[in-house]
Design a protein around this motif. Structure first.
Motif, PDB file in Angstrom:
ATOM      1  N   SER A  99       3.384   2.826 -10.380  1.00 32.69           N
ATOM      2  CA  SER A  99       4.483   3.749 -10.078  1.00 32.69           C
ATOM      3  C   SER A  99       4.553   4.120  -8.607  1.00 32.69           C
ATOM      4  O   SER A  99       5.582   4.615  -8.137  1.00 32.69           O
ATOM      5  N   LEU A 100       3.477   3.883  -7.868  1.00 34.59           N
ATOM      6  CA  LEU A 100       3.450   4.211  -6.437  1.00 34.59           C
ATOM      7  C   LEU A 100       3.670   2.988  -5.566  1.00 34.59           C
ATOM      8  O   LEU A 100       3.506   3.061  -4.342  1.00 34.59           O
ATOM      9  N   GLY A 101       4.029   1.862  -6.161  1.00 32.65           N
ATOM     10  CA  GLY A 101       4.261   0.659  -5.376  1.00 32.65           C
ATOM     11  C   GLY A 101       2.949   0.058  -4.896  1.00 32.65           C
ATOM     12  O   GLY A 101       1.911   0.188  -5.546  1.00 32.65           O
ATOM     13  N   THR A 102       2.988  -0.587  -3.758  1.00 23.89           N
ATOM     14  CA  THR A 102       1.781  -1.217  -3.219  1.00 23.89           C
ATOM     15  C   THR A 102       0.928  -0.197  -2.476  1.00 23.89           C
ATOM     16  O   THR A 102       1.464   0.713  -1.834  1.00 23.89           O
ATOM     17  N   ASN A 108      -7.087   6.184 -18.291  1.00 18.86           N
ATOM     18  CA  ASN A 108      -6.288   6.726 -17.181  1.00 18.86           C
ATOM     19  C   ASN A 108      -6.836   6.338 -15.814  1.00 18.86           C
ATOM     20  O   ASN A 108      -6.717   7.092 -14.840  1.00 18.86           O
ATOM     21  N   ARG A 109      -7.369   5.130 -15.709  1.00 18.20           N
ATOM     22  CA  ARG A 109      -7.975   4.744 -14.431  1.00 18.20           C
ATOM     23  C   ARG A 109      -6.940   4.532 -13.332  1.00 18.20           C
ATOM     24  O   ARG A 109      -7.290   4.461 -12.156  1.00 18.20           O
ATOM     25  N   ASP A 110      -5.659   4.441 -13.712  1.00 23.30           N
ATOM     26  CA  ASP A 110      -4.613   4.297 -12.702  1.00 23.30           C
ATOM     27  C   ASP A 110      -4.132   5.638 -12.164  1.00 23.30           C
ATOM     28  O   ASP A 110      -3.205   5.684 -11.355  1.00 23.30           O
ATOM     29  N   ARG A 142       5.407   5.885   0.054  1.00 18.84           N
ATOM     30  CA  ARG A 142       5.115   4.482  -0.250  1.00 18.84           C
ATOM     31  C   ARG A 142       6.406   3.677  -0.368  1.00 18.84           C
ATOM     32  O   ARG A 142       6.426   2.466  -0.140  1.00 18.84           O
ATOM     33  N   SER A 143       7.509   4.341  -0.709  1.00 16.51           N
ATOM     34  CA  SER A 143       8.787   3.630  -0.849  1.00 16.51           C
ATOM     35  C   SER A 143       9.401   3.270   0.499  1.00 16.51           C
ATOM     36  O   SER A 143      10.334   2.468   0.569  1.00 16.51           O
ATOM     37  N   THR A 144       8.884   3.854   1.591  1.00 17.45           N
ATOM     38  CA  THR A 144       9.465   3.571   2.910  1.00 17.45           C
ATOM     39  C   THR A 144       9.005   2.238   3.482  1.00 17.45           C
ATOM     40  O   THR A 144       9.612   1.724   4.430  1.00 17.45           O
ATOM     41  N   GLY A 145       7.905   1.708   2.941  1.00 18.25           N
ATOM     42  CA  GLY A 145       7.378   0.454   3.458  1.00 18.25           C
ATOM     43  C   GLY A 145       6.424   0.610   4.625  1.00 18.25           C
ATOM     44  O   GLY A 145       5.953  -0.387   5.189  1.00 18.25           O
TER      45      GLY A 145
END
Length: 549
Positions: free
Chosen positions: A239-242, A272-274, A331-334
């Motif tokens: 959910s948080l991208g890379t 819930n390790r993620d 994180r969505s900004t790249g």
């Protein structure tokens, strides 16, 4: 049997569990891969914030709190949404809120723990009453910070050593749990070479022997994965991208998560390790102790937060409001960095640094040094970062400031017109007592709280006010910190298998157990709940192991 119980991990949770066991007359071997200089683990380095509900400190500051309001905030923050994996975490969360609203403060007070009188307001939330965040201030700073939380339990453990009930086994790295007939009956691993490194510094991993210890029960309190960049990236939530290409590290290198996978091989359920908790306000330590050592800025709400392109973060992504939402947006900004833009006046009042070593007045219980926070100028540690920190830019004008920012990040040059547009638009929001700017509204509301007005929130002012200068920019990066998932446990601290049944002889506590149940925080933390989670889960696991032995 070498002991009644083996406790793996000499951090806060392990110390609490050991103290409980020894207090009940159980013989304990306390095992840790680090030297005794690291007794107390991450807790020693902490700012010492604890989540309490309806405390005397809150009431004296005019804060009305209740267990019902605290649970509303916890549930809205955690976002429990996994029927199978959140079963025990939610039960642990409810139990913990009752603990924080009940005996927690009195228990700690009986052990000599005292609190700074001003209650902080961390994680101020996403803007809705039932959503993420604390509705009221609940962040209680221990007088003496992290070392003062560790001290009473370390004293109990050392007294038990003198009494012959506890044996300390430093430089013993557990690599596997031993079982007989499906029952965990001990641990085995490597004896590491002696090492005289100072607290927190990397230590040798040279193996000089092997060991095996037998016991009626084992308590795993070995911590999380925050010092292991490989595991952080492997378990990073989709959910948080890379994950960022480069992150700062907020915990020592020994927080490597190695025993979590060993526990899984022994039949333990890891859930819930993620879910993990990393900060977005990390700066590089000018005097690092461990590799990649970063420090978290504890921001007040006034700084202008810009992404790597110079555009302002959207509401409610203001400093100190909603860490996970801010991390997701960034994180969505790249890009792997963002910026605070602020003034000398904001720095003097609002810029604090996390960690016991960055707060010598509170850690040393030095009232005279503490009073210096009320005088003009930033506190000494903050001034040192402003002068020596590689992430700080100080300038007399906005043009000079942006030029300095671009020297730090030539790979992502900022457009002066874009930054100036954001700064001036924010400044215009101060022209009237009313505004549509949610951050300015939040500033004014924050200063209605006595604690914020006294020591935390600067009087609202224009960033380009020459009397408030010079201007300061701070490059921020992701700072690894906490593992929110882990070994699934019931409320007695018993480790559970994939079928939900207890694994005989095995208990877990602290960050290794997601601070209780395999993730009592859900997706987010209300802050002040990590140390408290170690205290509560360590006590529960210790008491559970007493019953089992």
């Amino acid at each position: 049997m070498d002991a009644d119980v083996v406790v793996v991990g000499a951090g806060l949770a392990g110390l609490v569990a050991t103290a409980e066991l020894a207090g009940a007359g159980r013989r304990v071997v306390l095992v840790d891969q680090q030297p005794l200089t690291d007794l107390g683990g991450q807790a020693f380095w902490s700012f010492g914030g604890l989540f309490l509900v309806d405390s005397p400190e809150q009431r004296r500051m005019g804060v009305r709190d209740s267990a019902e309001l605290a649970w509303q905030d916890w549930a809205g923050t955690a976002g429990f949404d996994r029927p199978r994996e959140d079963l025990w975490p939610e039960r642990w969360a409810r139990a913990y809120v009752r603990f924080a609203a009940g005996e927690k403060r009195a228990w700690l007070h009986s052990l000599g723990v005292r609190f700074f009188p001003v209650v902080g307001w961390a994680e101020r939330g996403g803007g809705l009453a039932a959503g993420p965040g604390n509705s009221v201030p609940r962040f209680h700073i221990v007088w003496g910070t992290g070392p003062a939380i560790v001290a009473p339990f370390a004293r109990q453990v050392r007294a038990a050593v003198d009494a012959g009930l506890v044996r300390l086994a430093p430089r013993h790295r557990v690599t596997r749990l031993t079982t007989t007939g499906g029952v965990v009956d001990g641990v085995a691993g490597d004896v590491l070479a002696p090492d005289g490194a100072a607290r927190g510094e990397p230590t040798s991993r040279e193996v000089v022997g092997e060991f095996r210890l037998g016991a009626q029960a084992v308590v795993v309190a070995s911590g999380g994965i925050g010092g292991n960049g490989e595991l952080v990236r492997r378990w990073w939530p989709e959910s948080l991208g890379t994950p960022p290409a480069r992150m700062l590290t907020g915990v020592p290198a020994y927080v490597d998560g190695s025993l979590l996978e060993a526990a899984e091989r022994a039949g333990v359920s890891l859930v819930n390790r993620d879910r993990m908790w990393h900060y977005t306000e990390g700066v590089e330590n000018h005097t690092p102790v461990w590799p990649g050592h970063g420090i978290r800025i504890l921001p007040g709400p006034s700084s202008l937060w810009l992404d790597a392109t110079g555009r302002r973060l959207p509401a409610p992504n203001f400093p100190g409001f909603d860490t996970l939402a801010t991390l997701r947006h960034l994180r969505s900004t790249g890009y792997d960095h963002s910026w605070f833009v602020l003034t000398r006046r904001i720095i003097e009042k609002e810029l604090a640094l996390s960690g016991s070593e960055q707060n010598p007045d509170l850690t040393g219980r030095d009232v005279r040094l503490l009073l210096e926070r009320l005088r003009p100028g930033p506190p000494g540690p903050v001034a040192a970062f402003t002068e020596r920190g590689s992430d700080f830019v100080v300038a007399g004008s906005l043009d000079e400031l942006v030029a300095g920012m671009n020297r730090l990040t030539p790979e992502a040059p900022l457009d002066l017109d874009v930054v100036a547009g954001e700064v001036r638009a924010r400044d215009r929001a101060l022209d009237n007592e009313f505004t549509k700017d949610a951050q300015v509204t939040a500033l004014r509301q924050a200063r209605t709280y006595r604690g914020d007005r006294l020591v935390r929130v600067a009087a609202p002012h224009r960033l380009l006010d020459p009397d408030a200068g010079p201007l300061v920019a701070v490059r921020l990066r992701v700072l690894t910190r906490k593992t929110l998932g882990g070994i699934e446990t019931d409320l007695d601290g018993r480790a559970l298998g994939p079928d939900g049944a207890p694994v005989p002889g095995l208990f877990a506590a602290g960050e290794a157990a997601g601070f209780g149940g395999g993730g009592m925080h859900g997706y987010r933390s209300l802050e002040g709940t990590f140390l408290g989670g170690c205290l509560f889960s360590g006590r529960q696991a210790g008491r559970g192991a007493i019953e089992a032995t």
